[in-house]
Design a protein around this motif. Sequence first.
Motif, mmCIF file in Angstrom:
data_model
loop_
_atom_site.group_PDB
_atom_site.id
_atom_site.type_symbol
_atom_site.label_atom_id
_atom_site.label_comp_id
_atom_site.label_asym_id
_atom_site.label_seq_id
_atom_site.Cartn_x
_atom_site.Cartn_y
_atom_site.Cartn_z
ATOM 1 N N LYS A 1 -90.216 3.049 -3.412
ATOM 2 C CA LYS A 1 -89.592 1.825 -3.929
ATOM 3 C C LYS A 1 -88.366 1.492 -3.073
ATOM 4 C CE LYS A 1 -91.692 1.949 -8.149
ATOM 5 N NZ LYS A 1 -93.057 2.100 -8.115
ATOM 6 N N ASN A 2 -87.877 0.277 -3.235
ATOM 7 C CA ASN A 2 -86.640 -0.131 -2.581
ATOM 8 C C ASN A 2 -85.675 -0.530 -3.686
ATOM 9 O OD1 ASN A 2 -84.709 -0.944 -0.801
ATOM 10 N ND2 ASN A 2 -85.843 -2.685 0.006
ATOM 11 N N PRO A 3 -84.558 0.181 -3.847
ATOM 12 C CA PRO A 3 -84.052 1.260 -3.005
ATOM 13 C C PRO A 3 -84.835 2.560 -3.219
ATOM 14 C CG PRO A 3 -82.623 1.024 -4.894
ATOM 15 C CD PRO A 3 -83.660 -0.081 -4.987
ATOM 16 N N VAL A 4 -84.701 3.466 -2.265
ATOM 17 C CA VAL A 4 -85.415 4.731 -2.295
ATOM 18 C C VAL A 4 -85.120 5.500 -3.575
ATOM 19 C CG1 VAL A 4 -85.657 6.970 -1.157
ATOM 20 C CG2 VAL A 4 -85.622 4.885 0.201
ATOM 21 N N SER A 5 -83.910 5.362 -4.097
ATOM 22 C CA SER A 5 -83.543 6.093 -5.325
ATOM 23 C C SER A 5 -84.407 5.685 -6.516
ATOM 24 C CB SER A 5 -82.063 5.881 -5.643
ATOM 25 O OG SER A 5 -81.809 4.506 -5.847
ATOM 26 N N ALA A 6 -85.090 4.548 -6.433
ATOM 27 C CA ALA A 6 -85.974 4.090 -7.504
ATOM 28 C C ALA A 6 -87.400 4.633 -7.338
ATOM 29 C CB ALA A 6 -86.008 2.568 -7.545
ATOM 30 N N SER A 7 -87.663 5.380 -6.285
ATOM 31 C CA SER A 7 -88.991 5.943 -6.033
ATOM 32 C C SER A 7 -89.343 6.972 -7.105
ATOM 33 C CB SER A 7 -89.042 6.612 -4.656
ATOM 34 O OG SER A 7 -88.799 5.666 -3.643
ATOM 35 N N THR A 8 -90.645 7.144 -7.318
ATOM 36 C CA THR A 8 -91.117 8.108 -8.300
ATOM 37 C C THR A 8 -92.175 9.023 -7.691
ATOM 38 O OG1 THR A 8 -92.827 6.592 -9.106
ATOM 39 C CG2 THR A 8 -90.704 6.556 -10.253
ATOM 40 N N GLU B 1 -95.072 14.237 -16.251
ATOM 41 C CA GLU B 1 -95.012 12.778 -16.265
ATOM 42 C C GLU B 1 -95.670 12.190 -15.016
ATOM 43 O OE1 GLU B 1 -93.732 10.877 -18.759
ATOM 44 O OE2 GLU B 1 -93.450 12.774 -19.830
ATOM 45 N N MET B 2 -96.205 10.989 -15.176
ATOM 46 C CA MET B 2 -96.845 10.309 -14.071
ATOM 47 C C MET B 2 -95.811 9.655 -13.140
ATOM 48 S SD MET B 2 -99.963 7.567 -14.135
ATOM 49 C CE MET B 2 -101.024 8.705 -14.992
ATOM 50 N N ARG B 3 -94.745 9.143 -13.696
ATOM 51 C CA ARG B 3 -93.721 8.456 -12.888
ATOM 52 C C ARG B 3 -92.371 9.143 -13.082
ATOM 53 N NH1 ARG B 3 -96.982 4.630 -15.057
ATOM 54 N NH2 ARG B 3 -98.198 3.442 -13.554
ATOM 55 N N HIS B 4 -92.209 10.267 -12.413
ATOM 56 C CA HIS B 4 -90.964 11.026 -12.524
ATOM 57 C C HIS B 4 -89.984 10.498 -11.472
ATOM 58 C CE1 HIS B 4 -88.996 14.616 -14.181
ATOM 59 N NE2 HIS B 4 -88.290 14.508 -13.089
ATOM 60 N N PRO B 5 -88.817 10.004 -11.890
ATOM 61 C CA PRO B 5 -87.860 9.446 -10.930
ATOM 62 C C PRO B 5 -87.410 10.474 -9.880
ATOM 63 C CG PRO B 5 -87.248 8.875 -13.170
ATOM 64 C CD PRO B 5 -88.348 9.893 -13.265
ATOM 65 N N LEU B 6 -87.531 10.100 -8.646
ATOM 66 C CA LEU B 6 -87.124 10.980 -7.553
ATOM 67 C C LEU B 6 -85.637 11.311 -7.634
ATOM 68 C CD1 LEU B 6 -88.115 12.344 -4.946
ATOM 69 C CD2 LEU B 6 -87.446 10.286 -3.731
ATOM 70 N N ALA B 7 -84.845 10.361 -8.084
ATOM 71 C CA ALA B 7 -83.396 10.562 -8.164
ATOM 72 C C ALA B 7 -83.019 11.735 -9.068
ATOM 73 C CB ALA B 7 -82.720 9.283 -8.659
ATOM 74 N N GLU B 8 -83.849 12.065 -10.046
ATOM 75 C CA GLU B 8 -83.546 13.178 -10.946
ATOM 76 C C GLU B 8 -83.609 14.535 -10.250
ATOM 77 O OE1 GLU B 8 -85.740 13.191 -14.579
ATOM 78 O OE2 GLU B 8 -85.158 11.140 -15.066
ATOM 79 N N PHE B 9 -84.248 14.586 -9.089
ATOM 80 C CA PHE B 9 -84.375 15.843 -8.368
ATOM 81 C C PHE B 9 -83.218 16.100 -7.410
ATOM 82 C CE2 PHE B 9 -88.878 14.760 -9.164
ATOM 83 C CZ PHE B 9 -89.186 15.819 -9.965
ATOM 84 N N SER B 10 -82.390 15.083 -7.166
ATOM 85 C CA SER B 10 -81.387 15.197 -6.108
ATOM 86 C C SER B 10 -80.276 16.194 -6.411
ATOM 87 C CB SER B 10 -80.791 13.815 -5.800
ATOM 88 O OG SER B 10 -80.110 13.325 -6.919
ATOM 89 N N ARG B 11 -79.928 16.355 -7.677
ATOM 90 C CA ARG B 11 -78.877 17.320 -8.077
ATOM 91 C C ARG B 11 -77.625 17.222 -7.212
ATOM 92 N NH1 ARG B 11 -83.364 21.258 -8.134
ATOM 93 N NH2 ARG B 11 -84.228 21.143 -10.199
ATOM 94 N N GLY B 12 -77.214 15.995 -6.964
ATOM 95 C CA GLY B 12 -75.997 15.802 -6.182
ATOM 96 C C GLY B 12 -76.225 15.788 -4.689
ATOM 97 N N GLU B 13 -77.439 16.108 -4.256
ATOM 98 C CA GLU B 13 -77.737 16.062 -2.829
ATOM 99 C C GLU B 13 -78.563 14.805 -2.581
ATOM 100 O OE1 GLU B 13 -79.891 19.586 -1.898
ATOM 101 O OE2 GLU B 13 -78.468 20.867 -2.920
ATOM 102 N N GLU B 14 -78.708 14.438 -1.354
ATOM 103 C CA GLU B 14 -79.536 13.302 -0.993
ATOM 104 C C GLU B 14 -80.992 13.705 -1.177
ATOM 105 O OE1 GLU B 14 -80.360 9.498 -0.102
ATOM 106 O OE2 GLU B 14 -78.352 10.334 -0.299
ATOM 107 N N ALA B 15 -81.707 12.987 -2.017
ATOM 108 C CA ALA B 15 -83.127 13.292 -2.251
ATOM 109 C C ALA B 15 -83.935 12.884 -1.034
ATOM 110 C CB ALA B 15 -83.622 12.543 -3.476
ATOM 111 N N ALA B 16 -84.985 13.636 -0.784
ATOM 112 C CA ALA B 16 -85.877 13.280 0.324
ATOM 113 C C ALA B 16 -86.564 11.963 -0.023
ATOM 114 C CB ALA B 16 -86.914 14.376 0.533
ATOM 115 N N PRO B 17 -86.448 10.946 0.828
ATOM 116 C CA PRO B 17 -87.070 9.670 0.510
ATOM 117 C C PRO B 17 -88.580 9.768 0.592
ATOM 118 C CG PRO B 17 -86.167 9.617 2.721
ATOM 119 C CD PRO B 17 -85.773 10.924 2.111
ATOM 120 N N CYS B 18 -89.251 9.112 -0.320
ATOM 121 C CA CYS B 18 -90.715 9.086 -0.283
ATOM 122 C C CYS B 18 -91.168 7.921 0.549
ATOM 123 C CB CYS B 18 -91.277 8.932 -1.688
ATOM 124 S SG CYS B 18 -91.095 10.407 -2.671
#
Length: 151
Positions: free
Chosen positions: A102-109, A134-151
């Motif tokens: 998604k755009n922005p990347v933080s909205a990716s799942t 879950e089918m649509r797990h927000p990528l941002a929830e995995f970042s834990r304060g770090e930059e999440a790997a963009p999908c």
Amino acid sequence: MTETLKLQTKYFGEIEYDAGDVVRFPEGLFGFEEEQGFLFLPFEGGGLLCLQSVKTPALAFVVLDPFTLKPDYAPELEPSELRAFGVKEVGELAFYVLCAVKNPVSASTVNLKCPLAVHPETREARQVIMERYEMRHPLAEFSRGEEAAPC
């Protein structure tokens, strides 16, 4: 020795690949049942992979190893599913999850519910269903304060 083929891809232009590198999905992917042959192609600079159809050049998915995001990810397969792969334990298989960019990347799942299970030796794969995820797990929830790997 396997046959070398050429393929026009969605993200990498024309590539050459060995026929033996194709991962076979006998039942296709959900919604793409007619698509049964794919290549895993690495994107530069990270753990993201392109799951590229060998039949349809415009069809490609972004996938990644779910354990890089969620080390406690615990896929479970029914005994019949394990038998279909010819394995006794789920640990004998590799797993990948689809990423909806998604755009922005933080909205990716990422889809933790329907991972791709791959037998590394036979290169046979199936998309399976994990009821507990879950089918649509927000990528941002995995970042834990770090930059999440963009999908």
